[in-house]
Motif scaffolding. Structure first.
Motif, PDB file in Angstrom:
ATOM      1  N   PHE A 144       0.813  -1.214   0.000  1.00 48.66           N
ATOM      2  CA  PHE A 144       0.000   0.000   0.000  1.00 48.66           C
ATOM      3  C   PHE A 144       0.849   1.267   0.000  1.00 48.66           C
ATOM      4  CE2 PHE A 144      -2.482   3.129   2.620  1.00 48.66           C
ATOM      5  CZ  PHE A 144      -3.438   3.415   1.659  1.00 48.66           C
ATOM      6  N   ASP A 148       0.853  -1.099  -5.343  1.00 46.82           N
ATOM      7  CA  ASP A 148      -0.532  -1.602  -5.391  1.00 46.82           C
ATOM      8  C   ASP A 148      -1.453  -0.707  -6.205  1.00 46.82           C
ATOM      9  OD1 ASP A 148       0.181  -3.791  -3.961  1.00 46.82           O
ATOM     10  OD2 ASP A 148      -0.799  -3.213  -2.106  1.00 46.82           O
ATOM     11  N   LYS A 149      -0.924  -0.100  -7.238  1.00 43.90           N
ATOM     12  CA  LYS A 149      -1.714   0.787  -8.091  1.00 43.90           C
ATOM     13  C   LYS A 149      -2.882   0.020  -8.719  1.00 43.90           C
ATOM     14  CE  LYS A 149      -0.940   4.357 -11.609  1.00 43.90           C
ATOM     15  NZ  LYS A 149       0.095   5.001 -12.457  1.00 43.90           N
ATOM     16  N   SER A 151      -5.477  -0.990  -7.222  1.00 49.65           N
ATOM     17  CA  SER A 151      -6.176  -1.824  -6.235  1.00 49.65           C
ATOM     18  C   SER A 151      -7.311  -1.058  -5.570  1.00 49.65           C
ATOM     19  CB  SER A 151      -5.188  -2.280  -5.162  1.00 49.65           C
ATOM     20  OG  SER A 151      -4.775  -1.168  -4.371  1.00 49.65           O
ATOM     21  N   TRP A 154      -5.758   1.525  -3.272  1.00 45.95           N
ATOM     22  CA  TRP A 154      -5.180   2.634  -4.041  1.00 45.95           C
ATOM     23  C   TRP A 154      -6.277   3.557  -4.546  1.00 45.95           C
ATOM     24  CZ3 TRP A 154      -5.740   4.326  -9.082  1.00 45.95           C
ATOM     25  CH2 TRP A 154      -4.793   5.269  -9.539  1.00 45.95           C
ATOM     26  N   LYS A 157      -7.512   5.604  -1.616  1.00 48.06           N
ATOM     27  CA  LYS A 157      -6.562   6.649  -1.209  1.00 48.06           C
ATOM     28  C   LYS A 157      -6.588   7.824  -2.180  1.00 48.06           C
ATOM     29  CE  LYS A 157      -1.688   7.388  -0.016  1.00 48.06           C
ATOM     30  NZ  LYS A 157      -1.380   8.423  -1.034  1.00 48.06           N
ATOM     31  N   GLN A 158      -6.635   7.524  -3.479  1.00 47.18           N
ATOM     32  CA  GLN A 158      -6.691   8.609  -4.461  1.00 47.18           C
ATOM     33  C   GLN A 158      -7.970   9.420  -4.305  1.00 47.18           C
ATOM     34  OE1 GLN A 158      -3.842   9.023  -6.246  1.00 47.18           O
ATOM     35  NE2 GLN A 158      -3.266   7.245  -5.010  1.00 47.18           N
ATOM     36  N   GLY A 229      -5.793   3.533 -13.017  1.00 43.87           N
ATOM     37  CA  GLY A 229      -5.443   2.283 -12.344  1.00 43.87           C
ATOM     38  C   GLY A 229      -5.469   1.095 -13.284  1.00 43.87           C
TER      39      GLY A 229
END
Length: 300
Positions: A144, A148-149, A151, A154, A157-158, A229
Protein backbone atom coordinates in the motif's frame (compact mmCIF):
# COMPACT_ATOMS: atom_id res chain seq x y z
CA UNK A 1 3.53 -38.88 6.31
CA UNK A 2 -0.06 -38.90 5.09
CA UNK A 3 -2.21 -36.53 7.13
CA UNK A 4 -5.82 -36.93 8.24
CA UNK A 5 -6.87 -33.47 7.08
CA UNK A 6 -5.49 -30.75 4.83
CA UNK A 7 -6.39 -27.06 5.05
CA UNK A 8 -5.68 -24.65 2.24
CA UNK A 9 -5.56 -21.00 3.26
CA UNK A 10 -5.70 -17.83 1.19
CA UNK A 11 -4.66 -14.80 3.26
CA UNK A 12 -4.91 -11.23 2.02
CA UNK A 13 -5.08 -7.73 3.41
CA UNK A 14 -8.80 -7.86 4.14
CA UNK A 15 -9.66 -11.47 4.86
CA UNK A 16 -8.27 -14.94 5.39
CA UNK A 17 -10.18 -17.92 3.93
CA UNK A 18 -9.55 -21.59 4.74
CA UNK A 19 -10.89 -24.75 3.12
CA UNK A 20 -10.67 -28.10 4.90
CA UNK A 21 -10.24 -31.32 2.90
CA UNK A 22 -9.83 -34.96 3.78
CA UNK A 23 -6.96 -37.03 2.36
CA UNK A 24 -9.04 -38.02 -0.67
CA UNK A 25 -9.46 -34.39 -1.66
CA UNK A 26 -13.09 -34.05 -0.56
CA UNK A 27 -14.03 -30.55 0.60
CA UNK A 28 -15.38 -30.77 4.15
CA UNK A 29 -15.82 -27.16 5.26
CA UNK A 30 -14.68 -23.56 4.95
CA UNK A 31 -14.10 -20.60 7.24
CA UNK A 32 -13.33 -16.90 6.86
CA UNK A 33 -11.47 -14.68 9.35
CA UNK A 34 -9.78 -11.26 9.32
CA UNK A 35 -6.69 -9.79 7.70
CA UNK A 36 -3.68 -12.01 7.04
CA UNK A 37 -1.09 -9.68 5.57
CA UNK A 38 2.03 -11.21 7.09
CA UNK A 39 4.31 -8.28 6.30
CA UNK A 40 2.13 -5.58 7.85
CA UNK A 41 0.72 -7.26 10.96
CA UNK A 42 2.34 -10.62 11.65
CA UNK A 43 0.63 -11.50 14.93
CA UNK A 44 -2.79 -10.47 13.61
CA UNK A 45 -2.22 -12.58 10.51
CA UNK A 46 -1.24 -15.62 12.57
CA UNK A 47 -4.39 -15.32 14.66
CA UNK A 48 -6.48 -14.95 11.49
CA UNK A 49 -4.97 -18.16 10.11
CA UNK A 50 -5.85 -20.07 13.28
CA UNK A 51 -9.34 -18.56 13.33
CA UNK A 52 -10.05 -19.38 9.69
CA UNK A 53 -8.89 -23.00 10.00
CA UNK A 54 -10.80 -23.40 13.26
CA UNK A 55 -13.97 -22.12 11.59
CA UNK A 56 -13.43 -24.50 8.66
CA UNK A 57 -13.07 -27.41 11.08
CA UNK A 58 -16.26 -26.37 12.89
CA UNK A 59 -18.07 -25.92 9.56
CA UNK A 60 -17.13 -29.51 8.72
CA UNK A 61 -18.84 -30.65 11.93
CA UNK A 62 -15.58 -31.70 13.56
CA UNK A 63 -14.26 -31.00 17.04
CA UNK A 64 -11.63 -28.26 17.13
CA UNK A 65 -9.27 -30.72 18.83
CA UNK A 66 -8.52 -32.09 15.35
CA UNK A 67 -6.48 -28.94 14.64
CA UNK A 68 -3.43 -30.94 15.70
CA UNK A 69 -4.18 -33.39 12.86
CA UNK A 70 -4.45 -30.74 10.13
CA UNK A 71 -1.64 -30.00 7.70
CA UNK A 72 -2.08 -26.33 6.80
CA UNK A 73 -0.80 -24.97 3.49
CA UNK A 74 -1.29 -21.31 2.72
CA UNK A 75 -0.52 -18.37 0.53
CA UNK A 76 -0.25 -15.00 2.24
CA UNK A 77 0.16 -11.38 1.26
CA UNK A 78 3.67 -10.27 2.18
CA UNK A 79 5.07 -13.78 2.62
CA UNK A 80 7.55 -13.14 -0.21
CA UNK A 81 9.44 -10.67 2.02
CA UNK A 82 12.33 -12.28 3.94
CA UNK A 83 11.46 -10.69 7.29
CA UNK A 84 7.84 -11.82 7.11
CA UNK A 85 8.81 -15.32 5.99
CA UNK A 86 11.25 -15.63 8.89
CA UNK A 87 8.51 -14.68 11.32
CA UNK A 88 6.21 -17.35 9.90
CA UNK A 89 8.91 -20.01 10.04
CA UNK A 90 9.43 -19.23 13.74
CA UNK A 91 5.71 -19.38 14.52
CA UNK A 92 4.65 -21.90 17.16
CA UNK A 93 1.40 -22.95 15.48
CA UNK A 94 -1.20 -25.50 16.67
CA UNK A 95 -1.27 -27.58 13.48
CA UNK A 96 0.29 -30.92 12.48
CA UNK A 97 2.42 -28.99 9.97
CA UNK A 98 2.44 -25.57 8.36
CA UNK A 99 3.68 -24.71 4.86
CA UNK A 100 3.46 -21.30 3.23
CA UNK A 101 4.27 -19.26 0.16
CA UNK A 102 3.15 -15.91 -1.20
CA UNK A 103 -0.51 -15.56 -2.11
CA UNK A 104 0.67 -15.07 -5.70
CA UNK A 105 2.23 -18.52 -5.85
CA UNK A 106 -0.79 -20.35 -4.51
CA UNK A 107 -3.21 -18.30 -6.62
CA UNK A 108 -1.18 -19.12 -9.72
CA UNK A 109 -0.92 -22.79 -8.89
CA UNK A 110 -4.64 -23.09 -8.27
CA UNK A 111 -5.76 -20.96 -11.20
CA UNK A 112 -3.92 -23.07 -13.77
CA UNK A 113 -3.80 -26.35 -11.80
CA UNK A 114 0.00 -26.25 -11.80
CA UNK A 115 0.40 -25.44 -15.51
CA UNK A 116 2.06 -22.33 -16.90
CA UNK A 117 -0.15 -19.24 -16.90
CA UNK A 118 -0.70 -15.78 -15.48
CA UNK A 119 -2.86 -14.13 -12.83
CA UNK A 120 -3.90 -10.59 -12.12
CA UNK A 121 -4.85 -10.14 -8.48
CA UNK A 122 -6.84 -7.02 -7.66
CA UNK A 123 -8.26 -6.77 -4.17
CA UNK A 124 -7.10 -4.58 -1.31
CA UNK A 125 -3.72 -4.71 -3.11
CA UNK A 126 -2.74 -5.48 -6.69
CA UNK A 127 -0.20 -7.67 -8.44
CA UNK A 128 0.37 -9.72 -11.57
CA UNK A 129 2.47 -12.83 -11.87
CA UNK A 130 3.49 -15.57 -14.25
CA UNK A 131 4.03 -19.24 -13.42
CA UNK A 132 6.73 -20.61 -15.71
CA UNK A 133 7.77 -24.22 -15.10
CA UNK A 134 7.17 -23.85 -11.37
CA UNK A 135 8.90 -20.47 -11.06
CA UNK A 136 6.89 -17.40 -10.05
CA UNK A 137 7.75 -14.11 -11.75
CA UNK A 138 6.10 -11.14 -10.06
CA UNK A 139 5.10 -7.72 -11.39
CA UNK A 140 3.93 -5.08 -8.91
CA UNK A 141 2.57 -6.04 -5.52
CA UNK A 142 4.84 -3.69 -3.59
CA UNK A 143 2.33 -2.85 -0.87
CA UNK A 144 0.00 0.00 0.00
CA UNK A 145 2.74 2.48 0.88
CA UNK A 146 4.90 1.95 -2.20
CA UNK A 147 2.67 0.43 -4.87
CA UNK A 148 -0.53 -1.60 -5.39
CA UNK A 149 -1.71 0.79 -8.09
CA UNK A 150 -5.20 0.05 -9.39
CA UNK A 151 -6.18 -1.82 -6.24
CA UNK A 152 -9.17 -1.13 -4.04
CA UNK A 153 -7.00 0.55 -1.41
CA UNK A 154 -5.18 2.63 -4.04
CA UNK A 155 -8.48 3.81 -5.55
CA UNK A 156 -9.70 4.71 -2.08
CA UNK A 157 -6.56 6.65 -1.21
CA UNK A 158 -6.69 8.61 -4.46
CA UNK A 159 -10.34 9.45 -3.86
CA UNK A 160 -9.58 10.64 -0.32
CA UNK A 161 -6.71 12.81 -1.59
CA UNK A 162 -9.05 14.39 -4.16
CA UNK A 163 -11.70 14.92 -1.48
CA UNK A 164 -9.25 16.71 0.80
CA UNK A 165 -8.31 19.03 -2.06
CA UNK A 166 -12.01 19.63 -2.75
CA UNK A 167 -12.67 20.45 0.90
CA UNK A 168 -9.75 22.90 0.75
CA UNK A 169 -11.32 24.47 -2.37
CA UNK A 170 -8.23 23.65 -4.41
CA UNK A 171 -10.26 21.56 -6.88
CA UNK A 172 -13.98 21.54 -7.64
CA UNK A 173 -16.08 19.31 -5.40
CA UNK A 174 -18.38 16.79 -7.03
CA UNK A 175 -20.21 13.49 -6.61
CA UNK A 176 -17.06 11.58 -5.68
CA UNK A 177 -15.96 13.95 -2.92
CA UNK A 178 -19.54 14.04 -1.63
CA UNK A 179 -19.65 10.21 -1.55
CA UNK A 180 -16.33 9.99 0.30
CA UNK A 181 -17.47 12.49 2.94
CA UNK A 182 -20.75 10.64 3.38
CA UNK A 183 -19.08 7.25 3.69
CA UNK A 184 -16.63 8.33 6.38
CA UNK A 185 -19.05 10.81 7.97
CA UNK A 186 -16.45 13.58 7.77
CA UNK A 187 -17.26 17.07 6.51
CA UNK A 188 -13.95 18.89 7.09
CA UNK A 189 -10.35 18.17 6.08
CA UNK A 190 -9.33 17.88 9.73
CA UNK A 191 -12.03 15.32 10.46
CA UNK A 192 -11.14 13.25 7.40
CA UNK A 193 -7.41 13.27 8.18
CA UNK A 194 -8.11 12.38 11.80
CA UNK A 195 -10.32 9.50 10.66
CA UNK A 196 -7.85 8.04 8.15
CA UNK A 197 -4.35 9.10 9.18
CA UNK A 198 -3.59 5.75 10.84
CA UNK A 199 -6.07 3.64 8.87
CA UNK A 200 -4.99 0.31 7.34
CA UNK A 201 -5.34 -0.31 3.60
CA UNK A 202 -8.65 -2.13 3.99
CA UNK A 203 -10.33 1.01 5.31
CA UNK A 204 -9.40 2.83 2.11
CA UNK A 205 -10.52 -0.18 0.10
CA UNK A 206 -13.99 0.09 1.62
CA UNK A 207 -14.89 2.92 -0.73
CA UNK A 208 -13.64 1.29 -3.95
CA UNK A 209 -17.14 -0.02 -4.85
CA UNK A 210 -18.62 3.48 -4.79
CA UNK A 211 -15.73 4.82 -6.89
CA UNK A 212 -16.27 2.07 -9.47
CA UNK A 213 -20.04 2.65 -9.45
CA UNK A 214 -19.50 6.36 -10.13
CA UNK A 215 -17.00 5.55 -12.89
CA UNK A 216 -19.64 3.38 -14.53
CA UNK A 217 -21.89 6.47 -14.72
CA UNK A 218 -19.05 8.47 -16.35
CA UNK A 219 -18.47 10.69 -13.32
CA UNK A 220 -15.25 12.33 -14.56
CA UNK A 221 -13.01 12.15 -11.48
CA UNK A 222 -13.95 8.57 -10.60
CA UNK A 223 -13.65 7.49 -14.23
CA UNK A 224 -10.19 9.06 -14.55
CA UNK A 225 -9.00 7.23 -11.41
CA UNK A 226 -10.33 3.88 -12.60
CA UNK A 227 -8.85 4.33 -16.07
CA UNK A 228 -5.47 5.30 -14.64
CA UNK A 229 -5.44 2.28 -12.34
CA UNK A 230 -6.60 -0.10 -15.06
CA UNK A 231 -3.93 1.09 -17.48
CA UNK A 232 -1.32 0.04 -14.95
CA UNK A 233 -3.13 -3.25 -14.30
CA UNK A 234 -3.21 -3.92 -18.06
CA UNK A 235 0.51 -3.22 -18.30
CA UNK A 236 1.52 -5.65 -15.56
CA UNK A 237 -0.96 -8.29 -16.75
CA UNK A 238 0.54 -8.07 -20.24
CA UNK A 239 4.04 -8.58 -18.79
CA UNK A 240 2.86 -11.71 -17.00
CA UNK A 241 1.17 -13.04 -20.13
CA UNK A 242 4.29 -12.51 -22.20
CA UNK A 243 6.41 -14.45 -19.71
CA UNK A 244 4.00 -17.34 -19.15
CA UNK A 245 2.81 -17.67 -22.75
CA UNK A 246 -0.47 -18.86 -21.25
CA UNK A 247 -3.82 -17.39 -20.33
CA UNK A 248 -4.81 -14.94 -17.60
CA UNK A 249 -7.02 -15.52 -14.56
CA UNK A 250 -8.47 -12.54 -12.71
CA UNK A 251 -8.78 -12.96 -8.96
CA UNK A 252 -9.40 -10.75 -5.96
CA UNK A 253 -12.47 -8.90 -4.75
CA UNK A 254 -12.11 -5.96 -7.15
CA UNK A 255 -10.77 -7.72 -10.25
CA UNK A 256 -14.07 -8.75 -11.79
CA UNK A 257 -15.71 -5.34 -11.74
CA UNK A 258 -12.62 -3.64 -13.19
CA UNK A 259 -12.32 -6.08 -16.09
CA UNK A 260 -14.29 -3.90 -18.50
CA UNK A 261 -11.65 -1.15 -18.28
CA UNK A 262 -8.66 -3.40 -19.02
CA UNK A 263 -7.04 -3.18 -22.47
CA UNK A 264 -8.70 -5.30 -25.15
CA UNK A 265 -5.74 -7.65 -25.64
CA UNK A 266 -5.66 -8.37 -21.91
CA UNK A 267 -9.41 -9.00 -21.79
CA UNK A 268 -9.08 -11.43 -24.70
CA UNK A 269 -6.56 -13.52 -22.72
CA UNK A 270 -8.82 -13.97 -19.68
CA UNK A 271 -9.94 -17.47 -18.76
CA UNK A 272 -11.73 -19.09 -15.83
CA UNK A 273 -9.70 -20.37 -12.90
CA UNK A 274 -9.44 -24.15 -12.74
CA UNK A 275 -9.09 -24.21 -8.96
CA UNK A 276 -9.01 -21.74 -6.09
CA UNK A 277 -5.91 -20.55 -4.22
CA UNK A 278 -6.82 -22.71 -1.21
CA UNK A 279 -6.67 -25.86 -3.34
CA UNK A 280 -3.54 -24.48 -5.00
CA UNK A 281 -1.74 -24.15 -1.67
CA UNK A 282 -2.35 -27.80 -0.76
CA UNK A 283 -1.43 -29.06 -4.22
CA UNK A 284 1.74 -26.97 -4.23
CA UNK A 285 3.10 -28.39 -0.99
CA UNK A 286 1.34 -31.72 -0.40
CA UNK A 287 0.05 -32.89 -3.79
CA UNK A 288 1.91 -36.16 -4.01
CA UNK A 289 1.92 -36.80 -0.27
CA UNK A 290 -1.87 -36.56 0.03
CA UNK A 291 -2.49 -39.35 -2.46
CA UNK A 292 -5.85 -37.81 -3.30
CA UNK A 293 -7.09 -35.28 -5.82
CA UNK A 294 -4.20 -32.98 -4.88
CA UNK A 295 -1.73 -35.40 -6.49
CA UNK A 296 -1.21 -33.37 -9.65
CA UNK A 297 1.72 -34.12 -11.86
CA UNK A 298 3.08 -30.63 -11.35
CA UNK A 299 2.93 -30.46 -7.57
CA UNK A 300 6.12 -30.12 -5.57
Amino acid sequence: MQATYYAGVDGGGTKCRAELYDASGKLLGAGVAGSANIARHGETAQQSIVNAVTLAVANAGLDTQVLSEVVVCGGFAGANLPSAAAELRAWYHPFAAFHFASDLHTALFGAHAGANGAVLIVGTGSCAAALVDGEVIQFGGHGFLLGDKGSGAWLGKQAVTYTLEALDNVVTAGPLSDAVCEHYQCLTPTALVDRLNQAPPGVFGEISPLIIDLAATDEPVALALVQQGCQYLSDIARKALQRSKGQLVLTGGVAGVLGQWLDADVRDAITTAQKGPEWGAIALFCGRESGGSFATGDSK
